[in-house]
Design a protein around this motif. Structure first.
Motif, short mmCIF file in Angstrom:
data_model
loop_
_atom_site.label_atom_id
_atom_site.label_comp_id
_atom_site.label_asym_id
_atom_site.label_seq_id
_atom_site.Cartn_x
_atom_site.Cartn_y
_atom_site.Cartn_z
N PRO A 225 15.29 -63.68 8.14
CA PRO A 225 14.46 -64.89 8.30
C PRO A 225 14.47 -65.75 7.04
O PRO A 225 14.70 -65.26 5.93
N THR A 226 14.20 -67.04 7.21
CA THR A 226 14.11 -67.98 6.08
C THR A 226 12.73 -67.86 5.45
O THR A 226 11.71 -68.01 6.13
N LEU A 227 12.69 -67.56 4.16
CA LEU A 227 11.41 -67.37 3.46
C LEU A 227 11.06 -68.54 2.55
O LEU A 227 9.88 -68.84 2.35
N LEU A 228 12.08 -69.21 1.99
CA LEU A 228 11.84 -70.33 1.08
C LEU A 228 12.60 -71.56 1.56
O LEU A 228 13.75 -71.45 1.99
N ASP A 229 11.96 -72.72 1.49
CA ASP A 229 12.64 -73.95 1.87
C ASP A 229 13.52 -74.40 0.71
O ASP A 229 13.54 -73.80 -0.38
N GLU A 230 14.28 -75.48 0.93
CA GLU A 230 15.23 -75.94 -0.09
C GLU A 230 14.54 -76.36 -1.39
O GLU A 230 15.06 -76.16 -2.48
N LEU A 233 13.70 -73.23 -3.26
CA LEU A 233 14.93 -72.63 -3.79
C LEU A 233 15.42 -73.38 -5.03
O LEU A 233 15.90 -72.75 -5.98
N ALA A 234 15.30 -74.70 -5.02
CA ALA A 234 15.71 -75.48 -6.18
C ALA A 234 14.87 -75.12 -7.41
O ALA A 234 15.38 -75.01 -8.53
N LEU A 235 13.57 -74.90 -7.20
CA LEU A 235 12.70 -74.50 -8.31
C LEU A 235 13.10 -73.13 -8.85
O LEU A 235 13.10 -72.91 -10.07
N VAL A 236 13.46 -72.22 -7.95
CA VAL A 236 13.86 -70.88 -8.39
C VAL A 236 15.14 -70.96 -9.23
O VAL A 236 15.27 -70.31 -10.27
N VAL A 240 11.39 -70.95 -12.76
CA VAL A 240 9.96 -71.21 -12.60
C VAL A 240 9.22 -70.74 -13.85
O VAL A 240 9.42 -69.61 -14.30
N PRO A 241 8.36 -71.58 -14.44
CA PRO A 241 7.59 -71.16 -15.63
C PRO A 241 6.69 -69.97 -15.32
O PRO A 241 5.92 -70.00 -14.35
N LEU A 270 7.81 -60.57 -8.92
CA LEU A 270 7.81 -61.69 -7.97
C LEU A 270 8.98 -62.62 -8.24
O LEU A 270 9.72 -63.03 -7.31
N LEU A 271 9.20 -62.98 -9.51
CA LEU A 271 10.33 -63.84 -9.85
C LEU A 271 11.67 -63.14 -9.61
O LEU A 271 12.66 -63.77 -9.23
#
Length: 326
Positions: A225-230, A233-236, A240-241, A270-271
């Motif tokens: 399944p898709t968990l993160l939107d685009e 994903l760009a932030l990851v 991410v601070p 988490l990261l």
């Protein structure tokens, strides 16, 4: 849809599960399908939660709309007895050969003969008609060998027809190849969004096309399944601070606000999970691109986290129908 649906794929991609779901999908609206197993693993019986299948066509499920799914586990020895009776009328003599071990001997020392019998039995079911002249089954679905030996398996009758120039063996081999190399047949390949299965799928399609065997569809199985939107994903990817994540976790009441503990301890795992998901997402995107370039219809089936059972099979069948397979 072609009347003979051959389903193959690299080991571990779930080709038997897809073949079973396809049989259910095609049996809707009162149609009859036959699900054929040729590897002797009794995988169909396990999926449909029934006892081991004998060498006979047995109803194993009723599809939405009153359709019926039958199953057959082809036994090469018994198929050879059928063949001897059909073309040579051996009857009791054929059974005597089995008792003497001659049938087992023949199918063991001549692997090509075994494949001839397996494909021949499936094609006989495709051509069979009842007393009214109607086909006995609307569709026959074959759970075929893995991709690595699929083309040789399907093409063995061409080799036999070339070796036996005349007689019933030659005629039978030609009749089988007329079905396998016609629009009556479609060969589907099951894959995962991983490099090795996708590469084997590409190689398999090239081999099928070189052998002039009809390719059908590519079915991507066990899609996560898709968990993160685009945007996420760009932030990851950018990074991410850590402090911002810790503050957000604390604000959500996770781990409390104590510095150095609680929310802070959750940030690293988490990261890490986010990075793994982003890498997996990039891999899957690349593999979808490779599959799209193969020029065949592409379908996707979800990964069922709760495992596979009858309810799961019906769920996958519904997904296939919604994607135009019916």
């Amino acid at each position: 849809m072609s009347r003979l649906q051959v389903v193959s794929g690299k080991g571990g991609t779930g080709k038997t599960t897809v073949a079973a779901a396809l049989a259910l999908a095609l049996a809707t609206e009162g149609r009859r399908t036959l699900l054929v197993e040729v590897e002797g693993r009794q995988g169909i019986a396990q999926l449909f939660e029934t006892e081991a299948l004998p060498y006979e066509e047995r109803r194993i499920a009723v599809a939405p709309g009153g359709g019926e799914v039958f199953a057959l586990a082809i036994d090469p020895e018994l198929a050879l007895l059928d063949y001897l009776q059909m073309f040579y009328k051996l009857g009791g003599a054929g059974r005597a050969l089995k008792k003497l071990g001659a049938i087992d001997f023949a199918t063991t020392i001549a692997p090509g003969l075994r494949d001839v019998l397996l494909t021949g039995k499936a094609c006989e079911a495709v051509r069979r008609k009842d007393k009214r002249g109607r086909f006995a089954y609307d569709y026959v679905i074959m759970d075929a060998p893995p991709t690595g030996r699929l083309t040789r398996f399907l093409n063995v009758n061409d080799e036999v027809a070339g070796l036996a120039r005349i007689g019933p063996i030659h005629n039978q081999a030609q009749a089988v190849m007329r079905v396998l190399k016609s629009p009556e047949t479609a060969v589907h390949l099951v894959t995962l969004l991983e490099e090795m299965p996708v590469q084997e799928t590409a190689d398999g399609i090239a081999e099928l096309r070189a052998a002039r065997l009809p390719t059908g569809r590519i079915i991507v199985n066990m899609v996560r399944p898709t968990l993160l939107d685009e945007t996420s994903l760009a932030l990851v990817r950018e990074g991410v601070p850590r402090a911002a994540v810790a503050r957000s976790l604390s604000a959500a009441g996770l781990g409390g606000a104590r510095r150095g503990g609680g929310a802070d301890r959750l940030v690293t795992p988490l990261l890490g999970q986010a990075d793994e998901y982003a890498a997996r997402h990039a891999l899957e995107r690349d593999q979808r691109t490779v599959l799209a370039e193969l020029g065949l219809p592409l379908h996707e089936l979800p990964l069922l986290a709760e495992g596979m059972d009858m309810a799961g099979l019906f769920q996958l069948a519904t997904r296939l129908r919604r994607q135009g397979i019916s």
